[in-house]
Scaffold this motif. Structure first.
Motif, PDB file in Angstrom:
ATOM      1  N   GLY A  64      14.934 -41.758  59.308  1.00  0.00           N
ATOM      2  CA  GLY A  64      13.557 -42.192  58.757  1.00  0.00           C
ATOM      3  C   GLY A  64      13.657 -41.631  57.228  1.00  0.00           C
ATOM      4  O   GLY A  64      14.681 -41.195  56.622  1.00  0.00           O
ATOM      5  N   PRO A  65      12.425 -41.943  56.545  1.00  0.00           N
ATOM      6  CA  PRO A  65      12.391 -41.433  55.200  1.00  0.00           C
ATOM      7  C   PRO A  65      12.392 -39.931  55.060  1.00  0.00           C
ATOM      8  O   PRO A  65      12.385 -39.272  55.770  1.00  0.00           O
ATOM      9  N   GLN A  66      12.254 -39.673  53.801  1.00  0.00           N
ATOM     10  CA  GLN A  66      12.337 -38.300  53.439  1.00  0.00           C
ATOM     11  C   GLN A  66      11.440 -37.457  54.197  1.00  0.00           C
ATOM     12  O   GLN A  66      11.657 -36.318  54.586  1.00  0.00           O
ATOM     13  N   PRO A  91       9.897 -47.134  57.359  1.00  0.00           N
ATOM     14  CA  PRO A  91       9.226 -45.978  57.870  1.00  0.00           C
ATOM     15  C   PRO A  91       9.432 -46.159  59.634  1.00  0.00           C
ATOM     16  O   PRO A  91       8.975 -45.488  60.037  1.00  0.00           O
ATOM     17  N   TYR A  92      10.073 -47.326  59.928  1.00  0.00           N
ATOM     18  CA  TYR A  92      10.614 -47.420  61.150  1.00  0.00           C
ATOM     19  C   TYR A  92      11.798 -48.297  61.385  1.00  0.00           C
ATOM     20  O   TYR A  92      12.135 -49.218  60.469  1.00  0.00           O
ATOM     21  N   THR A  93      12.500 -48.386  62.436  1.00  0.00           N
ATOM     22  CA  THR A  93      13.507 -49.250  62.910  1.00  0.00           C
ATOM     23  C   THR A  93      13.357 -49.834  64.279  1.00  0.00           C
ATOM     24  O   THR A  93      13.096 -49.177  65.131  1.00  0.00           O
ATOM     25  N   GLY A 125       7.792 -47.018  71.273  1.00  0.00           N
ATOM     26  CA  GLY A 125       7.841 -46.849  72.659  1.00  0.00           C
ATOM     27  C   GLY A 125       8.949 -47.562  73.358  1.00  0.00           C
ATOM     28  O   GLY A 125       8.928 -48.281  74.545  1.00  0.00           O
ATOM     29  N   LEU A 126      10.207 -48.011  72.711  1.00  0.00           N
ATOM     30  CA  LEU A 126      11.319 -48.767  73.143  1.00  0.00           C
ATOM     31  C   LEU A 126      11.750 -47.994  74.297  1.00  0.00           C
ATOM     32  O   LEU A 126      12.566 -48.591  75.240  1.00  0.00           O
ATOM     33  N   GLY A 127      12.455 -46.539  74.075  1.00  0.00           N
ATOM     34  CA  GLY A 127      12.814 -45.935  75.388  1.00  0.00           C
ATOM     35  C   GLY A 127      14.390 -46.341  75.669  1.00  0.00           C
ATOM     36  O   GLY A 127      14.644 -46.331  76.922  1.00  0.00           O
ATOM     37  N   GLN A 128      15.095 -46.878  74.703  1.00  0.00           N
ATOM     38  CA  GLN A 128      16.374 -47.150  74.897  1.00  0.00           C
ATOM     39  C   GLN A 128      17.526 -46.456  74.266  1.00  0.00           C
ATOM     40  O   GLN A 128      18.631 -46.577  74.671  1.00  0.00           O
ATOM     41  N   VAL A 129      17.131 -45.701  73.226  1.00  0.00           N
ATOM     42  CA  VAL A 129      18.071 -45.115  72.318  1.00  0.00           C
ATOM     43  C   VAL A 129      19.136 -43.962  73.049  1.00  0.00           C
ATOM     44  O   VAL A 129      20.166 -44.081  72.722  1.00  0.00           O
ATOM     45  N   GLY A 130      18.125 -43.060  73.742  1.00  0.00           N
ATOM     46  CA  GLY A 130      19.282 -42.166  74.328  1.00  0.00           C
ATOM     47  C   GLY A 130      20.408 -42.710  75.342  1.00  0.00           C
ATOM     48  O   GLY A 130      21.391 -42.230  75.147  1.00  0.00           O
ATOM     49  N   LEU A 220      10.866 -57.107  64.829  1.00  0.00           N
ATOM     50  CA  LEU A 220       9.671 -57.012  64.755  1.00  0.00           C
ATOM     51  C   LEU A 220       8.870 -58.030  63.872  1.00  0.00           C
ATOM     52  O   LEU A 220       9.167 -57.696  62.734  1.00  0.00           O
ATOM     53  N   ARG A 221       8.035 -58.833  64.359  1.00  0.00           N
ATOM     54  CA  ARG A 221       7.618 -59.637  63.266  1.00  0.00           C
ATOM     55  C   ARG A 221       6.303 -59.156  62.689  1.00  0.00           C
ATOM     56  O   ARG A 221       6.059 -59.239  61.675  1.00  0.00           O
TER      57      ARG A 221
END
Ligand code: FAD
Lengths: 257, 324
Positions: A64-66, A91-93, A125-130, A220-221
């Motif tokens: 994320g940002p600083q 601010p988000y991916t 709330g994507l819940g996939q990264v792990g 994300l549109r």
């Protein structure tokens, strides 16, 4: 045991959520940030596993940002040993595959025995990264974890199933585990911890250094305020008036009095 | 193949989210002019396959293997990846269940294809598809689009589509598919599922439920909830954070990980209305919500709502109930 913990900084629960001008994300003015709830549980679990096994290292990684360095610093003040910051100007991916790719490319050489992450973020709330990260680093994976028991080459985890059911699963290490809220009681940083954290290392890596140029799989549109559909009868007035009206509703409409 | 709906089961019986996924697949098929097929995975899929073949679908595929007897993320991901590679569907649709959260990202990683998760709706605009999901715990919505070529993995939130909207058909053909699975593919071993301590609190049959959320602020304040529940002759329930904090035992928790309730009155105090809570209480006959935030998503399913401070209102309400 060498443990990596992924923590994300998200707007704290009582922050005002206003859309930004472009309608792509929220405006950050007046927003206070906090470590994502389930990530805070993941960090605590990592610290406990380190304490229990008596040696090793806990490394906090954040994208994320600083501003996310504050979150990393909080992890260090609770007892993590060092931090890794993947610097991203946005601010988000919103593509979890991209997020996992950035972490995979950053963390691959760390050769963690265990990576813990929160089950999902309180913002997207994507819940996939792990799980994605586990796959990318050829680790075994488990999600919704409510208890852990570690040994030399395996970890036994209590997984939450639906409707109050659980199941124990044993995984080979290395493993990437997504932690469910409530697994433990996260500690507060001590004064000594806060002082000590200032001397701990946070390594910054520019996102471009770890982006392998692969395609973004989803975009994300826009974000927007959901349309209300239900007509709720709102009861207004001072507390005493509200109470009188509620009593009336309990008696006449709902018939529980 | 166009649209592939993947079923989930427990001991052979289909998960209700799978029937909702069939309804979602049928809806998408109508809108896109495509066909729907269904996949049942397991050791013995006969019961599920039979149930699915009664629906208006083109074909029911069955992927059977002894190693699919018990769920493992590795086994399920491996087999689904094989089926997708062999059949080349454009969309793979499932309900957003705990099991799907656990294994479907593995398929996304193996295929390098997007997983668009937990959607509440979709729409077609200028010929391309846009999915809608809740973000910020339901306070905002987001439109998300897949990039690149299909397949796209898509899951829908509970009740985004209605189970009974799944249209009947006239007996779809069942076709077994090849499965290559070895024990070496599965890096985990699982024990029998179990329930934590059984309870004396029967929330499922309660007529009045006073349910408390994180808005109660601190443990000491729970005494006012107890007093109100007692005055109303009701049971106490809660959202997850109250249990996570150790303020109430787990059997009070309502929601996807807890109990499902349907009282005459569900009085929700300081609960925001995240979907995982809502699935456990949306069958309540009357929902009354008190929350200081007028934008709290739970108002969306409330019959009566009060924007106000529960710490101020509850003690007064308790006195008034006693006097009534
Ligand atoms: C896989 C998974 C499973 C889950 N399972 C469950 C489950 O079974 N059950 C469940 O409940 N959750 C579950 N959750 C968690 C769920 O997503 C939410 O985090 C949770 O329901 C939020 O609880 P809450 O509404 O009490 O807290 P919050 O979302 O923090 O909301 C607190 C609310 O209180 C209001 N408030 C604060 N102070 C006051 C005051 N003085 N007066 C009036 N209002 C006030 C605020 O405006 C806010 O709306 C699960 C999550 C996941 C990812």
């Amino acid at each position: 045991m060498k443990i990596g913990v992924l923590t994300k900084q998200v707007p704290s629960a009582d922050s005002p959520l206003k859309l930004d001008g472009g309608g792509k994300w929220i405006g950050e003015e007046n927003v206070t940030f906090a470590i994502n709830e389930s990530d805070a549980y993941a960090l605590e679990e990592a610290l406990r596993i380190k304490e229990e096994t008596g040696d090793g290292e806990v490394v906090v990684a954040s994208l994320g940002p600083q501003r996310v360095q504050r979150g990393i610093r909080e992890g260090l003040s609770k007892g993590a040993d060092r931090g890794i910051h993947i610097e991203e100007s946005l601010p988000y991916t919103s593509d979890p595959f991209l997020t996992a790719t950035l972490f995979a490319n950053t963390l691959r050489n760390e050769s963690f025995d265990l990576i813990l992450s929160g089950l999902q973020s309180d913002d997207l709330g994507l819940g996939q990264v792990g799980v994605l990260l586990g796959e990318m680093l050829s680790m075994s994976t488990a999600t919704l974890v409510m208890e852990t028991g570690i040994s030399d080459s395996t970890i036994r985890v209590k997984r939450e199933l639906e409707g109050g059911w659980f199941q124990w699963t044993t995984l080979k290490l290395p493993a990437s585990i997504s932690i469910q809220s409530g697994i433990n009681t996260p500690r507060y940083p001590s004064l000594k911890g806060i002082m000590g954290a200032k001397k701990k290392e946070i390594r910054s890596i520019a996102r471009n250094e770890v982006d392998d140029g692969g395609a973004t799989l989803q975009t994300l549109r826009k974000v927007y305020i959901p349309q209300k559909v239900k007509r709720t009868e709102m009861i207004e007035g001072e507390a005493d008036q509200v109470v009188a009206k509620l009593i009336d509703i309990f008696k006449r409409d709902i018939k529980v009095l | 193949m166009d649209i592939l709906v993947v079923l989930e089961h427990k001991n052979g019986t289909m998960h209700r989210a799978s029937m909702e996924a069939i309804a979602a697949g049928q809806s998408l098929a109508r809108d896109l002019g495509q066909t729907v097929s269904v996949l049942a995975m397991g050791e013995d899929t006969s019961q599920m396959a039979q149930e699915a073949s009664a629906k208006d679908v083109m074909e029911v595929l069955t992927a059977e293997h002894p190693l699919l007897k018990d769920y493992s993320a590795d086994g399920y991901a491996k087999v689904l990846t094989q089926v997708i590679e062999a059949e080349s569907p454009k969309y793979v649709i499932m309900g957003h269940t705990y099991m799907v959260r656990d294994f479907l990202p593995k398929v996304s990683a193996a295929l390098r294809k997007p997983l668009l998760g937990d959607n509440i709706a979709y729409r077609i605009e200028d010929g391309s598809i846009i999915f809608t999901k809740q973000v910020f715990a339901g306070k905002l919505s987001a439109d998300v689009v897949p990039n690149g070529d299909p397949p796209y993995l898509v899951t829908f939130q509970s009740a985004a589509f209605q189970e009974d909207a799944a249209a009947e058909g006239n007996g779809a053909a069942v076709r077994p598919v090849e499965v290559n699975l070895e024990s070496g593919h599965i890096s985990t071993t699982s024990e029998e599922p179990f329930q934590e301590t059984t309870t004396t609190v029967d929330l499922a049959s309660a007529d009045v439920i006073v349910s408390v959320g994180r808005g109660i602020g601190k443990e000491e304040n729970l005494s006012m909830i107890k007093a109100l529940a007692e005055a109303l002759g009701g049971q106490i329930a809660s959202s997850r954070p109250v249990v996570d904090a150790g303020w109430l035992p787990p059997y009070h928790q309502v929601g996807s990980s807890g109990q499902t309730v349907a009282p005459t009155l569900y009085l929700a105090l300081g609960i925001s209305g995240a979907i995982q809570h809502v699935v456990g209480m949306k069958g309540s006959k009357n929902v009354v919500v008190i929350n200081k935030d007028s934008d709290a998503p739970l108002f969306e399913i409330a019959d009566f709502g009060v924007v106000g401070d529960i710490l101020e209102i509850i003690p007064k309400l308790t006195e008034a109930v006693k006097a009534a």
